[in-house]
Design a protein around this motif. Structure first.
Motif, PDB file in Angstrom:
ATOM      1  N   THR A  65       0.871  -1.172   0.000  1.00 44.72           N
ATOM      2  CA  THR A  65       0.000   0.000   0.000  1.00 44.72           C
ATOM      3  C   THR A  65       0.909   1.223   0.000  1.00 44.72           C
ATOM      4  OG1 THR A  65      -0.131  -0.110   2.401  1.00 44.72           O
ATOM      5  CG2 THR A  65      -1.941  -1.090   1.169  1.00 44.72           C
ATOM      6  N   ASN A  66       0.851   1.936  -1.063  1.00 43.33           N
ATOM      7  CA  ASN A  66       1.700   3.109  -1.250  1.00 43.33           C
ATOM      8  C   ASN A  66       1.283   4.182  -0.251  1.00 43.33           C
ATOM      9  OD1 ASN A  66       3.072   5.360  -2.136  1.00 43.33           O
ATOM     10  ND2 ASN A  66       2.645   4.983  -4.299  1.00 43.33           N
ATOM     11  N   GLU A  67       2.251   4.632   0.526  1.00 45.59           N
ATOM     12  CA  GLU A  67       1.950   5.669   1.530  1.00 45.59           C
ATOM     13  C   GLU A  67       1.550   6.980   0.876  1.00 45.59           C
ATOM     14  OE1 GLU A  67       4.882   6.029   4.588  1.00 45.59           O
ATOM     15  OE2 GLU A  67       5.092   3.862   4.735  1.00 45.59           O
ATOM     16  N   MET A  68       1.927   7.138  -0.388  1.00 47.10           N
ATOM     17  CA  MET A  68       1.590   8.368  -1.090  1.00 47.10           C
ATOM     18  C   MET A  68       0.165   8.302  -1.665  1.00 47.10           C
ATOM     19  SD  MET A  68       4.276  10.173  -0.679  1.00 47.10           S
ATOM     20  CE  MET A  68       4.173  11.499  -1.848  1.00 47.10           C
ATOM     21  N   ALA A  69      -0.435   7.110  -1.708  1.00 50.44           N
ATOM     22  CA  ALA A  69      -1.780   6.966  -2.263  1.00 50.44           C
ATOM     23  C   ALA A  69      -2.789   7.611  -1.315  1.00 50.44           C
ATOM     24  CB  ALA A  69      -2.105   5.494  -2.461  1.00 50.44           C
ATOM     25  N   ASP A  70      -3.859   8.098  -1.916  1.00 50.31           N
ATOM     26  CA  ASP A  70      -4.887   8.700  -1.067  1.00 50.31           C
ATOM     27  C   ASP A  70      -5.726   7.600  -0.413  1.00 50.31           C
ATOM     28  OD1 ASP A  70      -6.715   7.797  -2.945  1.00 50.31           O
ATOM     29  OD2 ASP A  70      -7.124   9.774  -3.774  1.00 50.31           O
ATOM     30  N   GLU A  71      -6.638   8.012   0.441  1.00 52.66           N
ATOM     31  CA  GLU A  71      -7.434   7.073   1.230  1.00 52.66           C
ATOM     32  C   GLU A  71      -8.254   6.122   0.354  1.00 52.66           C
ATOM     33  OE1 GLU A  71     -10.968   7.439   4.501  1.00 52.66           O
ATOM     34  OE2 GLU A  71      -9.386   8.969   4.537  1.00 52.66           O
ATOM     35  N   ILE A  72      -8.823   6.619  -0.737  1.00 54.00           N
ATOM     36  CA  ILE A  72      -9.622   5.781  -1.627  1.00 54.00           C
ATOM     37  C   ILE A  72      -8.744   4.753  -2.323  1.00 54.00           C
ATOM     38  CG2 ILE A  72     -11.046   5.792  -3.727  1.00 54.00           C
ATOM     39  CD1 ILE A  72     -12.110   8.531  -2.756  1.00 54.00           C
ATOM     40  N   ASP A  73      -7.570   5.162  -2.777  1.00 53.10           N
ATOM     41  CA  ASP A  73      -6.645   4.222  -3.413  1.00 53.10           C
ATOM     42  C   ASP A  73      -6.213   3.138  -2.432  1.00 53.10           C
ATOM     43  OD1 ASP A  73      -6.754   5.538  -5.834  1.00 53.10           O
ATOM     44  OD2 ASP A  73      -4.927   6.709  -5.478  1.00 53.10           O
ATOM     45  N   ARG A  74      -5.910   3.533  -1.206  1.00 53.22           N
ATOM     46  CA  ARG A  74      -5.502   2.548  -0.195  1.00 53.22           C
ATOM     47  C   ARG A  74      -6.637   1.565   0.094  1.00 53.22           C
ATOM     48  NH1 ARG A  74      -3.068   7.053   2.311  1.00 53.22           N
ATOM     49  NH2 ARG A  74      -4.747   7.137   3.841  1.00 53.22           N
ATOM     50  N   ALA A  75      -7.866   2.070   0.133  1.00 57.43           N
ATOM     51  CA  ALA A  75      -9.017   1.193   0.367  1.00 57.43           C
ATOM     52  C   ALA A  75      -9.178   0.204  -0.789  1.00 57.43           C
ATOM     53  CB  ALA A  75     -10.288   2.014   0.542  1.00 57.43           C
ATOM     54  N   SER A  76      -8.994   0.677  -2.009  1.00 57.55           N
ATOM     55  CA  SER A  76      -9.075  -0.204  -3.176  1.00 57.55           C
ATOM     56  C   SER A  76      -7.985  -1.263  -3.143  1.00 57.55           C
ATOM     57  CB  SER A  76      -8.958   0.597  -4.471  1.00 57.55           C
ATOM     58  OG  SER A  76     -10.052   1.448  -4.623  1.00 57.55           O
TER      59      SER A  76
END
Length: 128
Positions: free
Chosen positions: A40-51
């Motif tokens: 899970t990329n720490e730079m990804a936003d919350e929606i990307d992390r959820a996906s």
């Protein structure tokens, strides 16, 4: 030894099961390495992390399903070697060749499998 199947039929099912086992083991090895590599990329936003987390959860469910299927296939190989392959574990009757062709790991005849699934669902609903 299985009375209703000849040696060629047993060899056919054994080969089919062994091929499925090899395919599943290869897929499991691939899935495991992909699951480990997924980060899970720490730079990804919350929606990307959820996906990403949902995709990981689905992948882990597939891995568990494949592990269960692998155990069932290995059980079928054991039943072949012990002469119990093709007989229902519940009633002892022959499992139809058509059913074994579709699912060689089958442990129950169609009628007993249906009864088992009904009872499993009925008990689950009553408890839940």
């Amino acid at each position: 030894m299985c009375d209703f199947m000849n040696k060629d039929q047993l060899a056919f099912y054994k080969g089919q099961i062994e091929r499925h086992i090899v395919e599943l083991e290869e897929r499991l090895n691939s899935q495991a390495s992909q699951a480990i590599a997924t980060d899970t990329n720490e730079m990804a936003d919350e929606i990307d992390r959820a996906s990403i987390e949902e995709a990981r959860r689905l992948e882990l469910n597939r891995i568990e399903h494949d592990k269960l299927h692998l155990r069932n296939l290995k059980g079928a190989l054991r039943r072949i070697s012990e002469g119990e392959f093709g007989y229902c574990e519940s009633c002892g009757e022959q499992i139809s060749l058509k059913r074994l062709q579709a699912r060689p790991e089958s442990r129950f005849c169609l009628e007993c499998q249906s009864t088992k699934e009904f009872n499993d669902n009925h008990v689950f609903r009553r408890v839940a």
